[in-house]
Design a protein around this motif. Sequence first.
Motif, short mmCIF file in Angstrom:
data_model
loop_
_atom_site.label_atom_id
_atom_site.label_comp_id
_atom_site.label_asym_id
_atom_site.label_seq_id
_atom_site.Cartn_x
_atom_site.Cartn_y
_atom_site.Cartn_z
N GLU A 8 45.68 36.35 62.01
CA GLU A 8 44.33 36.89 61.82
C GLU A 8 43.29 35.92 62.37
O GLU A 8 42.31 36.34 63.00
N SER A 21 46.19 47.41 61.74
CA SER A 21 46.33 46.94 60.36
C SER A 21 45.78 45.53 60.18
O SER A 21 45.13 45.24 59.17
N LYS A 79 42.05 45.74 60.10
CA LYS A 79 41.62 46.30 58.81
C LYS A 79 41.65 45.23 57.72
O LYS A 79 40.71 45.12 56.93
N ARG A 80 42.70 44.42 57.70
CA ARG A 80 42.80 43.35 56.70
C ARG A 80 41.74 42.27 56.94
O ARG A 80 41.17 41.73 55.99
N ARG A 103 38.75 42.71 58.29
CA ARG A 103 37.48 43.26 57.81
C ARG A 103 37.40 43.18 56.29
O ARG A 103 36.36 42.82 55.73
N LYS A 104 38.49 43.53 55.62
CA LYS A 104 38.51 43.52 54.16
C LYS A 104 38.25 42.11 53.61
O LYS A 104 37.51 41.94 52.65
N LYS A 105 38.83 41.11 54.25
CA LYS A 105 38.64 39.72 53.80
C LYS A 105 37.21 39.26 54.02
O LYS A 105 36.64 38.57 53.17
N LEU A 135 34.60 41.27 54.15
CA LEU A 135 33.78 42.05 53.22
C LEU A 135 33.83 41.51 51.80
O LEU A 135 32.86 41.65 51.05
N ALA A 136 34.92 40.88 51.44
CA ALA A 136 35.02 40.28 50.11
C ALA A 136 34.04 39.12 49.95
O ALA A 136 33.54 38.87 48.86
#
Length: 73
Positions: free
Chosen positions: A5, A40, A43-44, A46-48, A50-51
Amino acid sequence: MTLTEFWMVHALARYPGHVKDRDSLMRDAKIVVDDTTITSHVKRIRKKFLAVDPAFQCIATVYGMGYRWNAEG
């Protein structure tokens, strides 16, 4: 963030505004996977982000082409 990542983020953020296709992201991350795995990973990632920052919008999907890092996001 995993090493894969990290290299994908590095590849995108290195040249803001330039579109990176999935193949070039694979090369930059030194992995060989199918297109859905790249999706995928993004997506992960972005999620990290966004946290940490709920307003994060720096990774844009350019449909049919790949992904772009938006410096203004």
